[in-house]
Write an enzyme that holds these catalytic residues in place. Sequence first.
Site, short mmCIF file in Angstrom:
data_model
loop_
_atom_site.label_atom_id
_atom_site.label_comp_id
_atom_site.label_asym_id
_atom_site.label_seq_id
_atom_site.Cartn_x
_atom_site.Cartn_y
_atom_site.Cartn_z
N TYR A 1 24.65 -31.27 43.83
CA TYR A 1 25.71 -31.87 44.39
C TYR A 1 26.50 -32.70 44.62
O TYR A 1 26.87 -33.73 45.73
CB TYR A 1 24.59 -31.71 45.95
CG TYR A 1 24.37 -30.41 46.36
CD1 TYR A 1 24.46 -29.69 45.50
CD2 TYR A 1 23.55 -30.17 47.20
CE1 TYR A 1 23.88 -27.96 45.36
CE2 TYR A 1 22.86 -29.08 46.92
CZ TYR A 1 23.47 -27.67 46.56
OH TYR A 1 22.31 -26.47 46.53
N LYS B 1 14.59 -28.84 34.12
CA LYS B 1 15.37 -27.37 33.32
C LYS B 1 16.11 -27.95 31.77
O LYS B 1 17.30 -28.00 31.40
CB LYS B 1 16.03 -26.44 34.52
CG LYS B 1 16.65 -25.16 33.72
CD LYS B 1 16.20 -24.03 33.47
CE LYS B 1 16.05 -22.84 32.41
NZ LYS B 1 15.52 -22.09 32.23
N ASP C 1 12.38 -22.22 36.47
CA ASP C 1 12.44 -20.45 37.42
C ASP C 1 10.54 -20.61 37.00
O ASP C 1 10.34 -19.31 38.02
CB ASP C 1 12.80 -19.94 36.04
CG ASP C 1 12.41 -20.40 34.55
OD1 ASP C 1 12.13 -21.69 33.87
OD2 ASP C 1 13.28 -20.54 33.36
N ASP D 1 16.24 -27.69 46.64
CA ASP D 1 16.98 -26.66 47.86
C ASP D 1 16.43 -25.61 47.99
O ASP D 1 15.86 -24.45 48.31
CB ASP D 1 18.72 -27.03 47.92
CG ASP D 1 19.46 -26.28 49.18
OD1 ASP D 1 19.06 -25.77 49.86
OD2 ASP D 1 20.23 -26.54 48.61
N ASP E 1 13.27 -23.53 50.37
CA ASP E 1 13.97 -22.06 51.13
C ASP E 1 12.91 -21.03 50.48
O ASP E 1 12.81 -20.14 51.36
CB ASP E 1 15.47 -21.28 50.55
CG ASP E 1 16.21 -22.00 51.35
OD1 ASP E 1 15.95 -23.52 51.71
OD2 ASP E 1 17.68 -21.91 51.23
#
Length: 358
Positions: free
Chosen positions: A138, A189, A222, A246, A250
Amino acid sequence: MRHHRIAAIPGDGIGKEVVPAALEVLTALAAREGGFSIEATHFDWGSDYYRAHGKMMPDDGLTTLKPFDSILFGAVGDPNLPDDLTLWGLRLKICQGFDQYANIRPTRVLPGLQSPLRDLPPEGFDWLIVRENSEGEYAGHGGRAHRGHPEEIATETSIFTRAGVTRIMRYAFAAAAARPRKLLTVVTKSNAQRHGMVLWDEIAADVAREFPSVTWQKELVDAMAARMVRRPESVDTVVATNLHADILSDLAGALAGSLGVAPTGNVNPERAFPSMFEPIHGSAFDIMGKGIANPIGTFWSAALMLEHLGEAKAAASLIAAIEKVTLEGRTLPADLGGSANTAAVTAAVVAAIEGRNA
C-alpha cells in the site's frame, strides 16, 4: 485531572453512527472512573465533504489534527465515489502523514459469542495481529499509461525498506515479548516474492536476536490462513505486511464471530504524531441510517485508544463492560445473533460501566 483532546472523524456510512456511540460510552466511563476527561472535537471530513469541496479533507487537515492527543475514526467509503479516491483522500492520508506505521489488531472470541469454527473451546483464541502500515503493497507507488488503449499498462509496486521492515519487526517482537506466550509468527511469501519478502525474512531473523525470550517462526501467508482456521490455538502474535495483515485480520474478525467487534489502532509508537483508532468494518452503506450498526468494534477501538493515552484502568473497565453485555446476550446486534439496535447496545454498555442493569 488528566485531560485528553480527541479528534472525532466519523467519516462515511455507519461511521456516523458508531463514533457518536463510542463518545457516549467514553463520556460515561470518564465520569465513572474519575481522574481524566475527554474533550472531543468533531470533523465532518469524508465523502459528503468531498461532494461539497472537491476533497475528502482540507489541505491543512494534518496541521489541524496534529495538536490532538488521539484520533477516533469511523469508516471511509461511498458507493458513488471511487474507493481509491476516498481511502487515499482521508484514512491513508492520515496514516501515512502521521507515520502511523504500526497497525495493531487484537482478536479474540468475546464471552458469550460463538465462533463459526466448529468445536472451538470456550476460551477460543487470543491473537494480536501487527500490520506494517506505512509501505509494502500500500505504498502508493506505481501508475498507469496509455489509458483506454489496448496496450494500457498499470503498475503497483510494493516497497519494502530496511528501515520500515526493521521498525515493525521490533514493534512486533516487543509486543510478543510482553504477552504471556511470547510467541510470534512472521508471515511471509518469500517463496514467490523473492526480493521484498526475502528482505522481510532476513530482517526478522536479525531482529529476533534482540528478543531471546520470544519464540518465533515463519509461515507463508496462504498456510497462515489455513492455520488460523484449522489450528487457532497455535497462533498468538502475528506480524505481516500491509496487504497480508489486512486480509488475515479480516479473517480473524470473522472467526471471532463478526467484523463488527473487531478493533484496530494505527499507532505512531514514537508519539511524534497522534495515533488513530477505528473499527475494522467498513462504511456498510447497506445498513447506514437504519440505526442497527454494531458499535462494539468502535468501543473496543476506544479501549485501545485509552491504553495508548495511559488510561489502562479505564480501558480495562470498558472491556469488562463490553464482555458483560456479550456474556449476558440480552442486548446483541443482528450480526451477533440478536436484534438490538445501536442505541440499545450503547445503553447496555453504559449501564455496565455505571454498574447498573440496562
